[in-house]
Design an enzyme around this catalytic site. Structure first.
Site, PDB file in Angstrom:
ATOM      1  N   ASN A  91     -47.669 -16.769  14.689  1.00 34.56           N
ATOM      2  CA  ASN A  91     -47.466 -16.615  16.120  1.00 34.56           C
ATOM      3  C   ASN A  91     -46.967 -15.195  16.370  1.00 34.56           C
ATOM      4  OD1 ASN A  91     -46.744 -16.778  18.783  1.00 34.56           O
ATOM      5  ND2 ASN A  91     -45.355 -18.508  18.563  1.00 34.56           N
ATOM      6  N   ARG A 109     -51.552 -19.138  16.746  1.00 38.74           N
ATOM      7  CA  ARG A 109     -51.262 -19.570  18.117  1.00 38.74           C
ATOM      8  C   ARG A 109     -51.796 -18.476  19.044  1.00 38.74           C
ATOM      9  NH1 ARG A 109     -46.108 -19.135  21.741  1.00 38.74           N
ATOM     10  NH2 ARG A 109     -46.752 -20.581  23.371  1.00 38.74           N
ATOM     11  N   GLU A 139     -45.113 -27.507  17.150  1.00 41.65           N
ATOM     12  CA  GLU A 139     -46.364 -26.808  17.465  1.00 41.65           C
ATOM     13  C   GLU A 139     -47.017 -26.243  16.203  1.00 41.65           C
ATOM     14  OE1 GLU A 139     -45.994 -24.768  21.645  1.00 41.65           O
ATOM     15  OE2 GLU A 139     -44.003 -25.098  20.838  1.00 41.65           O
TER      16      GLU A 139
END
Ligand code: AMP
Length: 398
Positions: A7, A91, A384
């Site tokens: 991310n 992500r 996530e």
């Protein structure tokens, strides 16, 4: 297979390495201050040990190289070699209208992510840097994009079109996209499994309440409406974001305070929300402590947050013609007993009744509704990174 989840922010790179044989976390970490003075990597191993490395890191590729080197350092006992990384999940904040699910990244996908950068100028460009860095350092590994917006692509036009001249949608793609999709989908699916009901027959309202907050209505396993919009600024009041307000205030305050649109955007994104109202903190723990000491504005900030969440739960229940399950997640939703209690107060009239004893739980998957509650109320910790790793595994195995 081991999967690396990445991310990337503008000056940061967060990562987790997961072993998908048992979905366990092998290592995680954060590179901060990329391109700035004082850049450093903090690596955490599964036994809780922390290793900090401070070296100049001019860009995301350098940050990634350092991360990978530290994963194969013999004394860290994480990976024998980089060949053990089977795939990388990224992500990606904005998939525009192109993607309604995760996808293996190729040049066509990169072009679409680049095109959507216009819609998410703070997020997509660093996400792209993360993919490019992996492509240069691990050229033989497949990359998968998991979009924050994808889950909400099932919304119908009446849910995503704003009451603005229609040409703004046609010319500039101004519409509701919704965010936190990976989290809403993950907690919804976890809840359906936990309750032992098929996803298709569960009408749910997922409340992702954290520093950024959004609520989603899910019917037939699909997002039918959500509170965040064209950007994550819309919807609930958040830590520092305003959420909804009369749009006429925008130009009124710009004139009164002599602000540019960039300055006004900063006010709405960084200086509003519960921080703006309380004048004290964006952190709900601080606010609750201060409110308990008698601070009226901290109490007001919390009340207006609770009221906003409650109003959305009510409207989404009406929209779906009922609700079977309300799910709390995110830092506040998972941990704050008091905030959940305040939000659920008064929802008994449509059969959502909290059990105060069961609600005394933090950070664990739990049912917190009373035995005679028609609507199940659950706490479901979000994950996530695991959701990204699962999608990555599914797509590279396909
Ligand atoms: P997130 O962005 O999901 O990490 O959530 C951050 C928010 O969760 C902050 O406002 C924290 O104050 C809040 N939070 C975390 N733990 C607790 C807790 N035990 N009680 C109340 N709020 C909490």
């Amino acid at each position: 297979m081991k999967i690396l989840v990445i991310n990337c922010g503008s000056s940061s790179l967060k990562f987790q390495l997961l072993d998908m044989n048992d979905e366990s976390l092998v290592a995680s970490g954060l590179v901060e201050r990329i391109g700035l003075d004082g850049s450093r990597l903090v690596l955490k191993t599964s036994d809780g040990q922390k290793h900090t490395t401070e070296v100049p890191l001019p860009d995301h590729t350098a940050a990634l190289k350092l991360t990978l080197d530290s994963l194969v350092k013999p004394e860290h006992r994480i990976l024998g070699s980089l060949d053990e990384i089977g795939a990388v999940g990224h992500r990606i904040v904005h998939g525009g209208e192109s993607y309604s699910s995760s996808v293996v990244i190729d040049e066509e996908v990169m072009a679409a992510i680049e095109e959507a950068a216009d819609l998410a100028p703070l997020h997509n460009p660093p996400n792209i840097l993360g993919v490019r860095a992996i492509q240069s350092v691990l050229p033989n590994v497949k990359n998968v994009a998991v979009f924050d917006t994808a889950f909400h692509q099932t919304m119908e036009p009446a849910a995503y079109i704003y009451a603005l001249p229609y040409e703004y949608y046609e010319k500039y793609r101004v519409r509701r996209y919704g965010f936190h999709g990976t989290s809403h989908k993950f907690v919804f699916e976890t809840a359906a499994d936990f309750l032992g009901v098929p996803k298709e027959s569960l009408r749910a309202i997922t409340c992702h309440l954290g520093n950024g907050s959004s609520v989603t209505a899910i019917e037939n396993g699909k997002s039918v409406d959500t509170t965040m919009g064209f950007t994550p600024l819309e919807g609930l009041p958040m830590g520092t974001r305003s959420g909804n307000f009369d749009p006429a205030i925008y130009s009124y305050i710009m004139q009164k305070e002599n602000l540019t649109s960039e300055e006004m955007d900063k006010v709405l994104n960084k200086e509003s929300g519960v921080l703006g109202v309380s004048g004290y903190s964006s952190d709900f723990r601080d606010l609750s402590e201060k409110a308990n000491e008698g601070d009226k504005r901290s109490a007001l900030a919390l009340s207006l947050f609770h009221r906003s969440v409650k109003k959305v739960i009510g409207s989404f229940t009406a929209l779906m013609g009922g609700v079977d399950c309300i799910i709390f997640t995110g830092g506040i939703g998972e941990n704050s007993i008091e905030d959940r209690a305040e939000i659920c107060k008064g929802l008994e009239f449509f059969g959502a009744k909290l059990d105060p004893e069961k609600n005394a739980t933090r950070g664990k998957l739990a049912e917190i509704s009373a035995d005679d509650s028609k609507v199940k109320i659950l706490v479901v910790p979000t994950n996530e990174e695991l959701a990204i790793a699962r999608d990555t595994l599914r797509l590279v195995n396909a």
